[in-house]
Write a protein that holds these residues in place. Structure first.
Motif, PDB file in Angstrom:
ATOM      1  N   ILE A 125       0.701  -1.185   0.001  1.00  0.00           N
ATOM      2  CA  ILE A 125      -0.009  -0.272   0.046  1.00  0.00           C
ATOM      3  C   ILE A 125       0.876   1.136  -0.026  1.00  0.00           C
ATOM      4  CG2 ILE A 125      -1.501   1.318   1.262  1.00  0.00           C
ATOM      5  CD1 ILE A 125      -3.054  -1.421   2.155  1.00  0.00           C
ATOM      6  N   ASN A 126       0.820   2.130  -0.788  1.00  0.00           N
ATOM      7  CA  ASN A 126       1.505   3.294  -1.228  1.00  0.00           C
ATOM      8  C   ASN A 126       1.724   4.043  -0.037  1.00  0.00           C
ATOM      9  OD1 ASN A 126       2.420   2.248  -3.725  1.00  0.00           O
ATOM     10  ND2 ASN A 126       0.610   3.566  -4.817  1.00  0.00           N
ATOM     11  N   SER A 127       0.662   4.317   0.700  1.00  0.00           N
ATOM     12  CA  SER A 127       0.812   5.055   1.891  1.00  0.00           C
ATOM     13  C   SER A 127      -0.147   4.887   2.955  1.00  0.00           C
ATOM     14  CB  SER A 127       0.853   6.684   1.567  1.00  0.00           C
ATOM     15  OG  SER A 127       1.120   7.311   2.496  1.00  0.00           O
ATOM     16  N   ALA A 128       0.108   4.706   4.255  1.00  0.00           N
ATOM     17  CA  ALA A 128      -0.994   4.485   5.258  1.00  0.00           C
ATOM     18  C   ALA A 128      -0.459   5.677   6.389  1.00  0.00           C
ATOM     19  CB  ALA A 128      -0.842   3.309   5.736  1.00  0.00           C
ATOM     20  N   THR A 129      -1.322   6.165   7.282  1.00  0.00           N
ATOM     21  CA  THR A 129      -1.066   7.181   8.150  1.00  0.00           C
ATOM     22  C   THR A 129      -1.909   7.107   9.526  1.00  0.00           C
ATOM     23  OG1 THR A 129      -0.663   9.516   8.017  1.00  0.00           O
ATOM     24  CG2 THR A 129      -2.872   8.680   7.109  1.00  0.00           C
ATOM     25  N   ASN A 130      -1.166   7.899  10.385  1.00  0.00           N
ATOM     26  CA  ASN A 130      -2.032   7.956  11.608  1.00  0.00           C
ATOM     27  C   ASN A 130      -1.383   9.249  12.054  1.00  0.00           C
ATOM     28  OD1 ASN A 130       0.573   7.287  12.648  1.00  0.00           O
ATOM     29  ND2 ASN A 130      -0.543   5.817  14.137  1.00  0.00           N
ATOM     30  N   GLY A 134      -2.035  13.699  12.627  1.00  0.00           N
ATOM     31  CA  GLY A 134      -3.050  14.607  12.761  1.00  0.00           C
ATOM     32  C   GLY A 134      -4.301  14.016  12.993  1.00  0.00           C
ATOM     33  N   ALA A 135      -5.418  14.409  12.049  1.00  0.00           N
ATOM     34  CA  ALA A 135      -6.762  13.935  11.936  1.00  0.00           C
ATOM     35  C   ALA A 135      -7.031  12.758  11.088  1.00  0.00           C
ATOM     36  CB  ALA A 135      -7.556  14.959  11.376  1.00  0.00           C
ATOM     37  N   PHE A 136      -5.684  12.169  10.543  1.00  0.00           N
ATOM     38  CA  PHE A 136      -6.073  11.115   9.770  1.00  0.00           C
ATOM     39  C   PHE A 136      -5.504   9.846   9.938  1.00  0.00           C
ATOM     40  CE2 PHE A 136      -5.685  14.797   7.061  1.00  0.00           C
ATOM     41  CZ  PHE A 136      -6.600  14.785   6.040  1.00  0.00           C
ATOM     42  N   ARG A 137      -6.279   8.690   9.857  1.00  0.00           N
ATOM     43  CA  ARG A 137      -6.042   7.330  10.026  1.00  0.00           C
ATOM     44  C   ARG A 137      -6.295   6.360   8.874  1.00  0.00           C
ATOM     45  NH1 ARG A 137      -4.470   9.851  13.375  1.00  0.00           N
ATOM     46  NH2 ARG A 137      -4.703   9.940  15.759  1.00  0.00           N
ATOM     47  N   SER A 138      -5.560   5.258   8.807  1.00  0.00           N
ATOM     48  CA  SER A 138      -5.712   4.575   7.762  1.00  0.00           C
ATOM     49  C   SER A 138      -6.203   3.155   8.482  1.00  0.00           C
ATOM     50  CB  SER A 138      -4.236   4.022   7.136  1.00  0.00           C
ATOM     51  OG  SER A 138      -3.998   5.211   6.595  1.00  0.00           O
ATOM     52  N   ARG A 139      -7.416   2.834   7.858  1.00  0.00           N
ATOM     53  CA  ARG A 139      -8.061   1.502   8.101  1.00  0.00           C
ATOM     54  C   ARG A 139      -7.468   0.521   7.400  1.00  0.00           C
ATOM     55  NH1 ARG A 139     -14.301   3.149   8.144  1.00  0.00           N
ATOM     56  NH2 ARG A 139     -13.954   5.094   9.588  1.00  0.00           N
ATOM     57  N   LEU A 140      -7.469  -0.782   7.797  1.00  0.00           N
ATOM     58  CA  LEU A 140      -6.987  -1.790   6.816  1.00  0.00           C
ATOM     59  C   LEU A 140      -7.683  -2.911   6.831  1.00  0.00           C
ATOM     60  CD1 LEU A 140      -4.457  -3.000   5.086  1.00  0.00           C
ATOM     61  CD2 LEU A 140      -3.559  -3.876   7.316  1.00  0.00           C
ATOM     62  N   ALA A 141      -7.993  -3.579   5.808  1.00  0.00           N
ATOM     63  CA  ALA A 141      -8.788  -4.754   5.466  1.00  0.00           C
ATOM     64  C   ALA A 141      -7.831  -5.882   4.704  1.00  0.00           C
ATOM     65  CB  ALA A 141     -10.032  -4.691   4.969  1.00  0.00           C
ATOM     66  N   VAL A 142      -7.294  -6.912   5.178  1.00  0.00           N
ATOM     67  CA  VAL A 142      -6.624  -7.823   4.439  1.00  0.00           C
ATOM     68  C   VAL A 142      -7.718  -9.159   4.374  1.00  0.00           C
ATOM     69  CG1 VAL A 142      -4.534  -9.476   4.216  1.00  0.00           C
ATOM     70  CG2 VAL A 142      -4.401  -6.944   5.278  1.00  0.00           C
ATOM     71  N   LEU A 143      -7.847  -9.625   3.179  1.00  0.00           N
ATOM     72  CA  LEU A 143      -8.487 -10.799   3.029  1.00  0.00           C
ATOM     73  C   LEU A 143      -7.480 -11.856   2.293  1.00  0.00           C
ATOM     74  CD1 LEU A 143     -10.537  -8.556   2.331  1.00  0.00           C
ATOM     75  CD2 LEU A 143     -12.212 -10.244   1.424  1.00  0.00           C
ATOM     76  N   ASN A 144      -8.080 -13.345   2.815  1.00  0.00           N
ATOM     77  CA  ASN A 144      -7.253 -14.416   2.601  1.00  0.00           C
ATOM     78  C   ASN A 144      -8.218 -15.169   1.401  1.00  0.00           C
ATOM     79  OD1 ASN A 144      -5.939 -17.054   2.215  1.00  0.00           O
ATOM     80  ND2 ASN A 144      -6.527 -17.628   4.350  1.00  0.00           N
ATOM     81  N   LEU A 145      -7.567 -15.258   0.322  1.00  0.00           N
ATOM     82  CA  LEU A 145      -8.269 -15.995  -1.013  1.00  0.00           C
ATOM     83  C   LEU A 145      -7.479 -17.024  -1.169  1.00  0.00           C
ATOM     84  CD1 LEU A 145      -8.330 -12.798  -3.436  1.00  0.00           C
ATOM     85  CD2 LEU A 145     -10.182 -13.709  -1.714  1.00  0.00           C
ATOM     86  N   VAL A 202       3.345   2.290  15.675  1.00  0.00           N
ATOM     87  CA  VAL A 202       3.747   3.450  14.991  1.00  0.00           C
ATOM     88  C   VAL A 202       2.753   4.698  15.394  1.00  0.00           C
ATOM     89  CG1 VAL A 202       4.262   4.631  12.980  1.00  0.00           C
ATOM     90  CG2 VAL A 202       4.754   2.123  13.313  1.00  0.00           C
ATOM     91  N   GLN A 203       3.303   5.940  15.904  1.00  0.00           N
ATOM     92  CA  GLN A 203       2.465   6.968  16.088  1.00  0.00           C
ATOM     93  C   GLN A 203       2.932   8.134  15.505  1.00  0.00           C
ATOM     94  OE1 GLN A 203      -0.373   6.844  18.037  1.00  0.00           O
ATOM     95  NE2 GLN A 203       0.244   4.812  18.426  1.00  0.00           N
ATOM     96  N   ASN A 204       1.916   9.012  14.965  1.00  0.00           N
ATOM     97  CA  ASN A 204       2.024   9.980  14.235  1.00  0.00           C
ATOM     98  C   ASN A 204       3.102  10.144  13.136  1.00  0.00           C
ATOM     99  OD1 ASN A 204       1.547  12.872  13.848  1.00  0.00           O
ATOM    100  ND2 ASN A 204       3.049  13.500  15.035  1.00  0.00           N
TER     101      ASN A 204
END
Length: 175
Positions: free
Chosen positions: A73-78, A80-91, A136-138
């Protein structure tokens, strides 16, 4: 948890609203999370939309049927006001072992890692703040998703703000 069937005309579009309510046979909000596998005896394409009704912010994600054992995933964050939720599925065909690695955006240095995540066959892993999950914070940067036992995975983040706006970032294969 549930299954259902519907027909789509050739070259047509079928919109299914409130899919969790429909599949679970409920009229009220279900407060459930799940993954959805769509199959057909004919070629098709699919997408999902997530609409925050309080802000009218739409998010769209194209459906995928094939996965890979290594994703980025090119960029994830936490920050300021931004958070990245993540879903990973097993196929895959068996339980997937998953490792997540967050990297610094500028240096590529490892910021945090979580190993030993187990995702059952047809199951998924979900977190509301993937960087916090890794300790990981901020910060922000690339996120690697890997299955050491080589099960095919798909993944997506929903990067959202405190003002309830968001957008999807899809995991791409690392070859």
């Amino acid at each position: 948890m549930a299954s259902g069937a519907t027909k789509v005309s050739a070259h047509g579009l079928k919109q299914l609203n409130n899919i969790n309510r429909v599949l679970l046979g409920r009229d009220e909000v279900t407060n459930t999370l799940g993954s959805l596998r769509v199959t057909s005896d004919q070629p098709f394409s699919s997408f999902i939309s997530v609409i925050d009704n309080s802000s009218n912010d739409p998010g769209l994600q194209v459906g995928r049927s094939g996965g890979f054992p290594r994703l980025l995933i090119n960029s994830a964050t936490n920050t300021g006001a931004f958070r990245s939720r993540l879903a990973v599925l097993n196929l895959g065909n068996t339980r997937a072992v998953v490792k997540l690695t967050a990297r610094d955006a500028e240096t590529g240095e490892v910021l945090g890692t979580k190993e030993g995540i187990f995702i059952e066959l047809n199951g998924f892993f979900y977190t509301d703040d993937v960087f916090a999950e890794l300790g990981v914070q901020n910060n922000f940067g690339p996120l690697e998703i890997e299955s050491p036992n080589l099960e095919p995975l798909i993944g997506v983040t929903l990067v959202g703000s405190a003002s309830r706006t968001s957008g999807f970032l899809e995991a791409v294969p690392i070859e």
